[in-house]
Design a protein around this motif. Structure first.
Motif, PDB file in Angstrom:
ATOM      1  N   PRO A  57       0.800  -1.226   0.000  1.00  0.00           N
ATOM      2  CA  PRO A  57       0.000   0.000   0.000  1.00  0.00           C
ATOM      3  C   PRO A  57       0.838   1.284   0.000  1.00  0.00           C
ATOM      4  O   PRO A  57       0.323   2.339  -0.334  1.00  0.00           O
ATOM      5  CB  PRO A  57      -0.824  -0.110   1.290  1.00  0.00           C
ATOM      6  N   ALA A  58       2.095   1.188   0.343  1.00  0.00           N
ATOM      7  CA  ALA A  58       2.964   2.369   0.356  1.00  0.00           C
ATOM      8  C   ALA A  58       3.732   2.529  -0.960  1.00  0.00           C
ATOM      9  O   ALA A  58       4.681   3.306  -1.029  1.00  0.00           O
ATOM     10  CB  ALA A  58       3.940   2.282   1.529  1.00  0.00           C
ATOM     11  N   PHE A  59       3.335   1.819  -1.991  1.00  0.00           N
ATOM     12  CA  PHE A  59       4.021   1.880  -3.293  1.00  0.00           C
ATOM     13  C   PHE A  59       3.502   3.110  -4.041  1.00  0.00           C
ATOM     14  O   PHE A  59       2.545   3.047  -4.805  1.00  0.00           O
ATOM     15  CB  PHE A  59       3.750   0.598  -4.058  1.00  0.00           C
ATOM     16  N   GLY A  60       4.139   4.246  -3.796  1.00  0.00           N
ATOM     17  CA  GLY A  60       3.694   5.517  -4.348  1.00  0.00           C
ATOM     18  C   GLY A  60       3.621   5.544  -5.860  1.00  0.00           C
ATOM     19  O   GLY A  60       2.670   6.090  -6.439  1.00  0.00           O
ATOM     20  N   ALA A  72      -5.040   7.748  -2.007  1.00  0.00           N
ATOM     21  CA  ALA A  72      -5.254   7.716  -0.561  1.00  0.00           C
ATOM     22  C   ALA A  72      -4.515   6.546   0.083  1.00  0.00           C
ATOM     23  O   ALA A  72      -4.003   6.668   1.199  1.00  0.00           O
ATOM     24  CB  ALA A  72      -6.749   7.633  -0.252  1.00  0.00           C
ATOM     25  N   ARG A  73      -4.431   5.432  -0.632  1.00  0.00           N
ATOM     26  CA  ARG A  73      -3.753   4.253  -0.078  1.00  0.00           C
ATOM     27  C   ARG A  73      -2.279   4.524   0.182  1.00  0.00           C
ATOM     28  O   ARG A  73      -1.709   3.998   1.126  1.00  0.00           O
ATOM     29  CB  ARG A  73      -3.914   3.066  -1.009  1.00  0.00           C
ATOM     30  N   ALA A  74      -1.665   5.331  -0.651  1.00  0.00           N
ATOM     31  CA  ALA A  74      -0.233   5.616  -0.511  1.00  0.00           C
ATOM     32  C   ALA A  74       0.006   7.035  -0.014  1.00  0.00           C
ATOM     33  O   ALA A  74       1.103   7.577  -0.166  1.00  0.00           O
ATOM     34  CB  ALA A  74       0.470   5.382  -1.846  1.00  0.00           C
ATOM     35  N   ALA A  75      -1.003   7.648   0.585  1.00  0.00           N
ATOM     36  CA  ALA A  75      -0.916   9.049   1.002  1.00  0.00           C
ATOM     37  C   ALA A  75       0.312   9.379   1.847  1.00  0.00           C
ATOM     38  O   ALA A  75       0.954  10.406   1.612  1.00  0.00           O
ATOM     39  CB  ALA A  75      -2.192   9.464   1.722  1.00  0.00           C
ATOM     40  N   PRO A  76       0.691   8.547   2.815  1.00  0.00           N
ATOM     41  CA  PRO A  76       1.854   8.924   3.635  1.00  0.00           C
ATOM     42  C   PRO A  76       3.148   9.111   2.831  1.00  0.00           C
ATOM     43  O   PRO A  76       3.915  10.020   3.114  1.00  0.00           O
ATOM     44  CB  PRO A  76       1.987   7.769   4.628  1.00  0.00           C
ATOM     45  N   LEU A  87       3.247   9.923  -0.321  1.00  0.00           N
ATOM     46  CA  LEU A  87       3.035  10.906  -1.383  1.00  0.00           C
ATOM     47  C   LEU A  87       2.743  12.302  -0.842  1.00  0.00           C
ATOM     48  O   LEU A  87       2.384  13.197  -1.600  1.00  0.00           O
ATOM     49  CB  LEU A  87       1.874  10.459  -2.285  1.00  0.00           C
ATOM     50  N   ALA A  88       2.918  12.496   0.449  1.00  0.00           N
ATOM     51  CA  ALA A  88       2.547  13.767   1.075  1.00  0.00           C
ATOM     52  C   ALA A  88       3.262  14.970   0.470  1.00  0.00           C
ATOM     53  O   ALA A  88       2.708  16.065   0.408  1.00  0.00           O
ATOM     54  CB  ALA A  88       2.812  13.705   2.580  1.00  0.00           C
ATOM     55  N   ALA A  89       4.472  14.784  -0.011  1.00  0.00           N
ATOM     56  CA  ALA A  89       5.238  15.893  -0.590  1.00  0.00           C
ATOM     57  C   ALA A  89       5.439  15.723  -2.099  1.00  0.00           C
ATOM     58  O   ALA A  89       6.340  16.331  -2.676  1.00  0.00           O
ATOM     59  CB  ALA A  89       6.588  16.015   0.112  1.00  0.00           C
ATOM     60  N   ASP A  90       4.599  14.938  -2.726  1.00  0.00           N
ATOM     61  CA  ASP A  90       4.735  14.648  -4.160  1.00  0.00           C
ATOM     62  C   ASP A  90       3.785  15.550  -4.958  1.00  0.00           C
ATOM     63  O   ASP A  90       2.560  15.383  -4.906  1.00  0.00           O
ATOM     64  CB  ASP A  90       4.409  13.176  -4.410  1.00  0.00           C
ATOM     65  N   ALA A  91       4.347  16.495  -5.689  1.00  0.00           N
ATOM     66  CA  ALA A  91       3.545  17.454  -6.458  1.00  0.00           C
ATOM     67  C   ALA A  91       2.668  16.750  -7.492  1.00  0.00           C
ATOM     68  O   ALA A  91       1.524  17.144  -7.710  1.00  0.00           O
ATOM     69  CB  ALA A  91       4.445  18.481  -7.137  1.00  0.00           C
ATOM     70  N   ARG A  92       3.194  15.694  -8.127  1.00  0.00           N
ATOM     71  CA  ARG A  92       2.387  14.961  -9.120  1.00  0.00           C
ATOM     72  C   ARG A  92       1.134  14.396  -8.487  1.00  0.00           C
ATOM     73  O   ARG A  92       0.055  14.460  -9.067  1.00  0.00           O
ATOM     74  CB  ARG A  92       3.167  13.786  -9.712  1.00  0.00           C
ATOM     75  N   ALA A  93       1.295  13.821  -7.300  1.00  0.00           N
ATOM     76  CA  ALA A  93       0.146  13.214  -6.627  1.00  0.00           C
ATOM     77  C   ALA A  93      -0.899  14.263  -6.283  1.00  0.00           C
ATOM     78  O   ALA A  93      -2.103  14.034  -6.455  1.00  0.00           O
ATOM     79  CB  ALA A  93       0.606  12.475  -5.369  1.00  0.00           C
ATOM     80  N   TRP A  94      -0.457  15.433  -5.801  1.00  0.00           N
ATOM     81  CA  TRP A  94      -1.417  16.497  -5.487  1.00  0.00           C
ATOM     82  C   TRP A  94      -2.105  17.008  -6.746  1.00  0.00           C
ATOM     83  O   TRP A  94      -3.297  17.304  -6.738  1.00  0.00           O
ATOM     84  CB  TRP A  94      -0.742  17.629  -4.715  1.00  0.00           C
ATOM     85  N   ALA A  95      -1.376  17.106  -7.850  1.00  0.00           N
ATOM     86  CA  ALA A  95      -1.990  17.537  -9.118  1.00  0.00           C
ATOM     87  C   ALA A  95      -3.014  16.509  -9.596  1.00  0.00           C
ATOM     88  O   ALA A  95      -4.083  16.868 -10.105  1.00  0.00           O
ATOM     89  CB  ALA A  95      -0.916  17.772 -10.170  1.00  0.00           C
ATOM     90  N   LEU A  96      -2.715  15.221  -9.407  1.00  0.00           N
ATOM     91  CA  LEU A  96      -3.679  14.182  -9.776  1.00  0.00           C
ATOM     92  C   LEU A  96      -4.905  14.221  -8.867  1.00  0.00           C
ATOM     93  O   LEU A  96      -6.030  14.027  -9.327  1.00  0.00           O
ATOM     94  CB  LEU A  96      -3.017  12.801  -9.728  1.00  0.00           C
ATOM     95  N   ARG A  97      -4.677  14.489  -7.578  1.00  0.00           N
ATOM     96  CA  ARG A  97      -5.822  14.655  -6.674  1.00  0.00           C
ATOM     97  C   ARG A  97      -6.696  15.820  -7.155  1.00  0.00           C
ATOM     98  O   ARG A  97      -7.924  15.751  -7.090  1.00  0.00           O
ATOM     99  CB  ARG A  97      -5.336  14.921  -5.250  1.00  0.00           C
ATOM    100  N   ALA A  98      -6.050  16.884  -7.606  1.00  0.00           N
ATOM    101  CA  ALA A  98      -6.796  18.037  -8.129  1.00  0.00           C
ATOM    102  C   ALA A  98      -7.607  17.635  -9.358  1.00  0.00           C
ATOM    103  O   ALA A  98      -8.777  18.029  -9.491  1.00  0.00           O
ATOM    104  CB  ALA A  98      -5.837  19.179  -8.467  1.00  0.00           C
ATOM    105  N   ASP A  99      -7.014  16.866 -10.252  1.00  0.00           N
ATOM    106  CA  ASP A  99      -7.747  16.398 -11.436  1.00  0.00           C
ATOM    107  C   ASP A  99      -8.954  15.557 -11.032  1.00  0.00           C
ATOM    108  O   ASP A  99     -10.028  15.673 -11.629  1.00  0.00           O
ATOM    109  CB  ASP A  99      -6.831  15.583 -12.347  1.00  0.00           C
ATOM    110  N   ALA A 100      -8.771  14.700 -10.034  1.00  0.00           N
ATOM    111  CA  ALA A 100      -9.874  13.860  -9.571  1.00  0.00           C
ATOM    112  C   ALA A 100     -10.979  14.711  -8.949  1.00  0.00           C
ATOM    113  O   ALA A 100     -12.163  14.495  -9.218  1.00  0.00           O
ATOM    114  CB  ALA A 100      -9.355  12.823  -8.572  1.00  0.00           C
ATOM    115  N   ALA A 101     -10.584  15.690  -8.139  1.00  0.00           N
ATOM    116  CA  ALA A 101     -11.577  16.577  -7.531  1.00  0.00           C
ATOM    117  C   ALA A 101     -12.352  17.335  -8.605  1.00  0.00           C
ATOM    118  O   ALA A 101     -13.577  17.451  -8.539  1.00  0.00           O
ATOM    119  CB  ALA A 101     -10.901  17.554  -6.571  1.00  0.00           C
ATOM    120  N   ARG A 102     -11.637  17.827  -9.609  1.00  0.00           N
ATOM    121  CA  ARG A 102     -12.290  18.528 -10.711  1.00  0.00           C
ATOM    122  C   ARG A 102     -13.240  17.585 -11.453  1.00  0.00           C
ATOM    123  O   ARG A 102     -14.331  17.988 -11.852  1.00  0.00           O
ATOM    124  CB  ARG A 102     -11.224  19.076 -11.660  1.00  0.00           C
ATOM    125  N   GLY A 103     -12.832  16.323 -11.600  1.00  0.00           N
ATOM    126  CA  GLY A 103     -13.681  15.331 -12.257  1.00  0.00           C
ATOM    127  C   GLY A 103     -14.974  15.071 -11.514  1.00  0.00           C
ATOM    128  O   GLY A 103     -15.976  14.670 -12.098  1.00  0.00           O
TER     129      GLY A 103
END
Length: 105
Positions: free
Chosen positions: A29-32, A56-60, A62-78
């Motif tokens: 689950p920590a495989f970012g 969310a599974r790999a959140a710990p 990915l906490a400082a990963d800009a790509r992950a936050w941008a993907l979260r933004a895409d999902a929220a926009r979706g």
């Protein structure tokens, strides 16, 4: 499973790719990288909820990963959550101001 998922994703066999990325996450689950890959493919398939779940599974890790936050933004926009998407892009920018994903809006 992640490498095989990448192979399928490059060939645009997204259903197979997503299943393999999710398998990789089930094993670790920590495989970012697998979480990011799963999110990319899930978004291509029009499944923002699946993208969010993978990240969310790999959140710990990915906490400082800009790509992950941008993907979260895409999902929220979706999902139509534009305020959430804006906040997540701001977080991506904070993580890495030079990352092109953090600069889009």
């Amino acid at each position: 499973a992640n490498s095989a998922g990448n192979f399928h994703a490059r060939a645009r066999r997204d259903e197979e790719a997503l299943a393999l990325f999710e398998r990789a996450l089930a094993l670790d689950p920590a495989f970012g990288e697998a979480a990011v890959n799963a999110a990319i493919v899930a978004l291509r398939l029009g499944r923002p909820g699946a993208a969010e779940a993978a990240l969310a599974r790999a959140a710990p890790v990915l906490a400082a990963d800009a790509r992950a936050w941008a993907l979260r933004a895409d999902a929220a926009r979706g999902r139509g959550d534009y305020a959430g998407a804006e906040a997540m892009l701001a977080r991506a920018f904070t993580c890495d101001p030079a990352n092109p994903a953090a600069l889009r809006g």
